[in-house]
Design an enzyme around this catalytic site. Structure first.
Site, PDB file in Angstrom:
ATOM      1  N   ARG A 129      58.901   1.408 -29.577  1.00 37.18           N
ATOM      2  CA  ARG A 129      59.584   2.636 -29.118  1.00 37.18           C
ATOM      3  C   ARG A 129      58.704   3.526 -28.247  1.00 37.18           C
ATOM      4  NH1 ARG A 129      61.603   2.818 -34.489  1.00 37.18           N
ATOM      5  NH2 ARG A 129      63.578   1.695 -34.591  1.00 37.18           N
ATOM      6  N   LYS A 151      60.589   5.957 -13.276  1.00 38.17           N
ATOM      7  CA  LYS A 151      61.751   5.059 -13.370  1.00 38.17           C
ATOM      8  C   LYS A 151      61.239   3.661 -13.668  1.00 38.17           C
ATOM      9  CE  LYS A 151      65.487   7.105 -10.620  1.00 38.17           C
ATOM     10  NZ  LYS A 151      66.358   6.953  -9.426  1.00 38.17           N
ATOM     11  N   GLU A 193      59.877   2.483   2.686  1.00 35.00           N
ATOM     12  CA  GLU A 193      59.927   3.626   1.750  1.00 35.00           C
ATOM     13  C   GLU A 193      59.060   4.785   2.266  1.00 35.00           C
ATOM     14  OE1 GLU A 193      62.074   3.598  -0.775  1.00 35.00           O
ATOM     15  OE2 GLU A 193      61.942   1.750  -1.984  1.00 35.00           O
ATOM     16  N   LYS A 234      57.000  12.858  -3.496  1.00 35.74           N
ATOM     17  CA  LYS A 234      57.760  12.334  -4.634  1.00 35.74           C
ATOM     18  C   LYS A 234      57.450  13.129  -5.897  1.00 35.74           C
ATOM     19  CE  LYS A 234      59.458   8.411  -7.129  1.00 35.74           C
ATOM     20  NZ  LYS A 234      59.740   6.982  -7.161  1.00 35.74           N
ATOM     21  N   GLU A 244      67.023  13.022 -12.581  1.00 36.27           N
ATOM     22  CA  GLU A 244      68.032  12.820 -11.537  1.00 36.27           C
ATOM     23  C   GLU A 244      69.386  13.438 -11.866  1.00 36.27           C
ATOM     24  OE1 GLU A 244      67.796   8.925  -9.595  1.00 36.27           O
ATOM     25  OE2 GLU A 244      69.901   9.119  -9.055  1.00 36.27           O
ATOM     26  N   ARG A 248      66.797  14.642  -7.153  1.00 37.31           N
ATOM     27  CA  ARG A 248      66.102  13.350  -7.148  1.00 37.31           C
ATOM     28  C   ARG A 248      66.927  12.257  -6.471  1.00 37.31           C
ATOM     29  NH1 ARG A 248      62.224  10.384 -11.642  1.00 37.31           N
ATOM     30  NH2 ARG A 248      61.824   8.588 -10.302  1.00 37.31           N
ATOM     31  N   ASN A 252      67.110   8.224  -3.152  1.00 39.22           N
ATOM     32  CA  ASN A 252      67.965   7.045  -3.054  1.00 39.22           C
ATOM     33  C   ASN A 252      68.542   6.860  -1.649  1.00 39.22           C
ATOM     34  OD1 ASN A 252      70.101   5.316  -5.157  1.00 39.22           O
ATOM     35  ND2 ASN A 252      68.075   5.903  -5.870  1.00 39.22           N
ATOM     36  N   HIS A 255      69.733   3.492  -0.459  1.00 35.71           N
ATOM     37  CA  HIS A 255      69.710   2.570  -1.593  1.00 35.71           C
ATOM     38  C   HIS A 255      71.080   2.127  -2.085  1.00 35.71           C
ATOM     39  CE1 HIS A 255      65.479   3.500  -1.570  1.00 35.71           C
ATOM     40  NE2 HIS A 255      65.243   2.715  -2.600  1.00 35.71           N
ATOM     41  N   HIS A 259      70.808  -1.715  -2.677  1.00 33.82           N
ATOM     42  CA  HIS A 259      70.977  -2.350  -3.989  1.00 33.82           C
ATOM     43  C   HIS A 259      72.146  -3.337  -3.982  1.00 33.82           C
ATOM     44  CE1 HIS A 259      68.543   0.922  -6.365  1.00 33.82           C
ATOM     45  NE2 HIS A 259      67.780   0.081  -5.700  1.00 33.82           N
ATOM     46  N   HIS A 274      63.045  -5.744  -1.633  1.00 40.09           N
ATOM     47  CA  HIS A 274      63.621  -4.401  -1.761  1.00 40.09           C
ATOM     48  C   HIS A 274      63.397  -3.563  -0.497  1.00 40.09           C
ATOM     49  CE1 HIS A 274      64.947  -0.677  -3.650  1.00 40.09           C
ATOM     50  NE2 HIS A 274      63.795  -0.110  -3.304  1.00 40.09           N
TER      51      HIS A 274
HETATM   52  N1  LIG Z   1      60.549   2.715 -10.079  1.00 41.23           N
HETATM   53  C1  LIG Z   1      60.726   3.188  -8.862  1.00 41.23           C
HETATM   54  O1  LIG Z   1      60.773   4.396  -8.631  1.00 41.23           O
HETATM   55  C2  LIG Z   1      60.842   2.233  -7.714  1.00 41.23           C
HETATM   56  C3  LIG Z   1      60.717   2.711  -6.404  1.00 41.23           C
HETATM   57  C4  LIG Z   1      60.801   1.783  -5.360  1.00 41.23           C
HETATM   58  C5  LIG Z   1      60.976   0.426  -5.621  1.00 41.23           C
HETATM   59  N2  LIG Z   1      61.063   0.025  -6.911  1.00 41.23           N
HETATM   60  C6  LIG Z   1      61.162  -1.408  -7.221  1.00 41.23           C
HETATM   61  O2  LIG Z   1      59.975  -2.041  -6.763  1.00 41.23           O
HETATM   62  C7  LIG Z   1      60.255  -3.429  -6.545  1.00 41.23           C
HETATM   63  C8  LIG Z   1      59.633  -3.885  -5.247  1.00 41.23           C
HETATM   64  O3  LIG Z   1      58.245  -3.710  -5.337  1.00 41.23           O
HETATM   65  P1  LIG Z   1      57.267  -4.414  -4.293  1.00 41.23           P
HETATM   66  O4  LIG Z   1      57.810  -4.285  -2.935  1.00 41.23           O
HETATM   67  O5  LIG Z   1      55.924  -3.895  -4.575  1.00 41.23           O
HETATM   68  O6  LIG Z   1      57.427  -5.947  -4.652  1.00 41.23           O
HETATM   69  P2  LIG Z   1      56.596  -6.937  -5.609  1.00 41.23           P
HETATM   70  O7  LIG Z   1      56.122  -6.258  -6.818  1.00 41.23           O
HETATM   71  O8  LIG Z   1      57.434  -8.139  -5.766  1.00 41.23           O
HETATM   72  O9  LIG Z   1      55.320  -7.308  -4.720  1.00 41.23           O
HETATM   73  C9  LIG Z   1      55.542  -7.960  -3.497  1.00 41.23           C
HETATM   74  C10 LIG Z   1      54.729  -9.250  -3.374  1.00 41.23           C
HETATM   75  O10 LIG Z   1      53.391  -8.926  -3.073  1.00 41.23           O
HETATM   76  C11 LIG Z   1      52.495  -9.602  -3.948  1.00 41.23           C
HETATM   77  N3  LIG Z   1      51.342  -8.723  -4.077  1.00 41.23           N
HETATM   78  C12 LIG Z   1      51.284  -7.555  -4.751  1.00 41.23           C
HETATM   79  N4  LIG Z   1      50.129  -6.953  -4.517  1.00 41.23           N
HETATM   80  C13 LIG Z   1      49.428  -7.744  -3.681  1.00 41.23           C
HETATM   81  C14 LIG Z   1      48.166  -7.626  -3.051  1.00 41.23           C
HETATM   82  N5  LIG Z   1      47.429  -6.531  -3.177  1.00 41.23           N
HETATM   83  N6  LIG Z   1      47.738  -8.629  -2.268  1.00 41.23           N
HETATM   84  C15 LIG Z   1      48.527  -9.735  -2.069  1.00 41.23           C
HETATM   85  N7  LIG Z   1      49.746  -9.882  -2.617  1.00 41.23           N
HETATM   86  C16 LIG Z   1      50.185  -8.888  -3.414  1.00 41.23           C
HETATM   87  C17 LIG Z   1      53.283  -9.852  -5.192  1.00 41.23           C
HETATM   88  O11 LIG Z   1      52.781 -10.935  -5.918  1.00 41.23           O
HETATM   89  C18 LIG Z   1      54.670 -10.114  -4.630  1.00 41.23           C
HETATM   90  O12 LIG Z   1      54.780 -11.464  -4.256  1.00 41.23           O
HETATM   91  C19 LIG Z   1      61.764  -3.566  -6.565  1.00 41.23           C
HETATM   92  O13 LIG Z   1      62.155  -4.158  -7.768  1.00 41.23           O
HETATM   93  C20 LIG Z   1      62.249  -2.132  -6.497  1.00 41.23           C
HETATM   94  O14 LIG Z   1      63.495  -1.978  -7.124  1.00 41.23           O
HETATM   95  C21 LIG Z   1      61.010   0.881  -7.948  1.00 41.23           C
HETATM   96  O1  LIG Z   2      62.351   7.332  -7.803  1.00 39.18           O
HETATM   97  C1  LIG Z   2      63.531   7.425  -7.447  1.00 39.18           C
HETATM   98  O2  LIG Z   2      64.308   8.247  -7.956  1.00 39.18           O
HETATM   99  C2  LIG Z   2      64.075   6.533  -6.407  1.00 39.18           C
HETATM  100  O3  LIG Z   2      65.269   6.518  -6.175  1.00 39.18           O
HETATM  101  C3  LIG Z   2      63.107   5.666  -5.641  1.00 39.18           C
HETATM  102  C4  LIG Z   2      63.727   4.404  -5.075  1.00 39.18           C
HETATM  103  O4  LIG Z   2      62.947   4.036  -3.944  1.00 39.18           O
HETATM  104  C5  LIG Z   2      63.658   3.218  -6.025  1.00 39.18           C
HETATM  105  O5  LIG Z   2      64.094   2.058  -5.370  1.00 39.18           O
HETATM  106  C6  LIG Z   2      64.340   3.383  -7.361  1.00 39.18           C
HETATM  107  O6  LIG Z   2      64.036   2.318  -8.207  1.00 39.18           O
HETATM  108  C7  LIG Z   2      65.832   3.434  -7.262  1.00 39.18           C
HETATM  109  O7  LIG Z   2      66.309   3.934  -8.448  1.00 39.18           O
HETATM  110  P1  LIG Z   2      67.777   3.678  -9.000  1.00 39.18           P
HETATM  111  O8  LIG Z   2      67.922   4.730 -10.045  1.00 39.18           O
HETATM  112  O9  LIG Z   2      68.721   3.847  -7.865  1.00 39.18           O
HETATM  113  O10 LIG Z   2      67.783   2.311  -9.548  1.00 39.18           O
HETATM  114 ZN   LIG Z   3      63.403   2.017  -3.302  1.00 34.07          ZN
END
Ligand SMILES: NC(=O)c1ccc[n+]([C@@H]2O[C@H](COP(=O)([O-])OP(=O)(O)OC[C@H]3O[C@@H](n4cnc5c(N)ncnc54)[C@H](O)[C@@H]3O)[C@@H](O)[C@H]2O)c1
Ligand SMILES: O=C(O)C(=O)C[C@@H](O)[C@H](O)[C@H](O)COP(=O)(O)O
Ligand SMILES: [Zn+2]
Length: 377
Positions: A129, A151, A193, A234, A244, A248, A252, A255, A259, A274
């Site tokens: 938890r 998130k 982004e 951010k 959100e 917030r 998006n 997005h 998505h 993404h």
């Molecule tokens: N939580 C949030 O607020 C938020 C915000 C934006 C995106 N996201 C999520 O993030 C994800 C995308 O993240 P991403 O674009 O980082 O993709 P990812 O985590 O898949 O990384 C991209 C690729 O790069 C490789 N990689 C990572 N670091 C490396 C490095 N330093 N050198 C060489 N290779 C490396 C990884 O192995 C992978 O193949 C999506 O699922 C998206 O929904 C979340």
């Molecule tokens: O942090 C946030 O809030 C965002 O919306 C950042 C986005 O870039 C990111 O892709 C996030 O994961 C999208 O959130 P979701 O709630 O639409 O799934």
């Molecule tokens: Zn995003």
């Protein structure tokens, strides 16, 4: 946000209430400090969660740093790519953490891109938890966006990020030198982004990006600067609206389209990642705004031109294997988390740096727009 203007590291503080504030440290070589920083949080054990690509490059160093600081360590490695942000990936990470007897007082270290941050963060949010976690983002996308704000989650066949939790990290360690090993494709994806922040509410930053994007890619001083600017933006939004309920949602921008595209391409990173989906989504959000008479067409053109200049896709037709038809896209949008009383919400724009939340958008308008987009060469 308060920012310490030292050369290394840049520090952006995220002053959340309830003693949950944390620092985002930005600079070259910070992964070497993982152990000292984790020890300073009072942890005695740390589980590094990462993917196979990142493990090969950075896991040994991070692990050695943690062990040199006296922490017991374990390593959980998942396959690279969006497909790991799944029920199976989540089970693998949770079982790995439980097998290593990670306790509530220990730390989960998410070492990797946004996939790892979201997945490990969600495991940390739910394991026993709630276990503390540190974000060690190694992609541009993760350093400017996903490692900040709490998130976490995984994807479902029904849609993107539909299973998740808000769980803030205790620290973000953004080692900008780690981006030196990132592929051009993933740099470009993360850059979508970066540009997003300018498009949301900072026209001057978008203009700065137009002039300085090459320095971000090549690892010049512009890279750390851009990461800090994005994190500061951010952090400000997250502190004002962590869960959100309002503002917030601006993060998006692009997005709702993105998505839907990710779902229709089955989260297949070989076809679409993404950031690429976000680039198409940003261009679509601006063209949709122009079509609705909200935004000058030249502004939409400027957005698409810049994204295309850095090598990002801006049209549905650019999705390898196809994006799905307009009906399928609108149907997928029906699962968007911004839907209220069944109606779609979009983030639209009156211009670059002038985005706003637009609830109650008529699906027929979206459908007609997408049909026109797909019909356009
Ligand atoms: N939580 C949030 O607020 C938020 C915000 C934006 C995106 N996201 C999520 O993030 C994800 C995308 O993240 P991403 O674009 O980082 O993709 P990812 O985590 O898949 O990384 C991209 C690729 O790069 C490789 N990689 C990572 N670091 C490396 C490095 N330093 N050198 C060489 N290779 C490396 C990884 O192995 C992978 O193949 C999506 O699922 C998206 O929904 C979340
Ligand atoms: O942090 C946030 O809030 C965002 O919306 C950042 C986005 O870039 C990111 O892709 C996030 O994961 C999208 O959130 P979701 O709630 O639409 O799934
Ligand atoms: Zn995003």
């Amino acid at each position: 946000m308060s920012e310490t203007k030292t050369a290394h590291p840049l520090t952006v503080h995220v002053p959340l209430n309830g003693g949950r504030g944390y620092d985002i440290l930005i600079g070259r070589g910070l992964l070497g400090q993982t152990g000292a920083r984790a020890a300073a949080l009072g942890a005695r054990a740390a589980a590094i969660v990462t993917d196979e690509n990142v493990a090969a490059l950075y896991a040994d160093g991070a692990r050695a740093s943690l062990e040199a600081a006296g922490l017991r360590t374990c390593l959980v490695v998942v396959p690279p790519g969006e497909a790991s942000k799944s029920y199976a990936g989540y089970a693998q990470v949770c079982d790995g953490l439980l097998a290593a007897r990670i306790e509530r007082g220990d730390l989960v270290v998410a070492l990797g891109g946004g996939v790892i941050g979201d997945l490990a963060g969600f495991a940390a949010a739910t394991l026993r938890r709630g276990v503390r976690f540190v974000q060690a983002p190694t992609t541009l996308l993760a350093q400017v966006d996903s490692s900040v704000g709490g998130k976490t989650g995984i994807n479902s066949g029904h849609g993107k990020n539909l299973i998740g939790a808000f769980h803030q990290p205790r620290l973000v360690l953004a080692d900008t030198a780690s981006l030196d090993t990132l592929s051009e494709r993933e740099m470009r994806a993360g850059y979508a982004e970066v540009a997003k922040y300018g498009l949301i509410n900072d026209a001057a930053f978008f203009a700065w990006c137009e002039a300085n994007w090459a320095g971000i890619f090549s690892g010049g001083p512009e890279r750390d600067e851009a990461v800090a600017i994005c994190c500061r933006a951010k952090a400000g939004v997250v502190v004002r609206d962590e869960f959100e309920h309002g503002e917030r949602a601006l993060l998006n921008l692009g997005h709702t389209f993105a998505h839907a595209l990710e779902r229709l391409t089955n989260y297949d990173s070989a076809r679409l990642v993404h950031g690429e989906a976000v680039a198409i989504g940003l261009a679509l959000a601006f063209r949709f705004s122009a079509r609705l008479g909200l935004c000058p067409g030249q502004e939409a053109g400027r957005v698409a031109n810049h994204l295309a200049l850095v090598g990002l896709p801006t049209r549905l037709q650019a999705v390898p294997g196809g994006s799905g038809d307009a009906d399928a896209l609108v149907e997928a949008m029906g699962q968007d988390k911004k839907v209220r009383d069944g109606a779609l919400t979009f983030i639209l724009a009156r211009g670059i740096g002038a985005s706003f939340i637009a609830p109650g958008i008529d699906r027929a308008e979206v459908l007609a727009f997408l049909k026109a987009e797909l019909g356009a060469g």
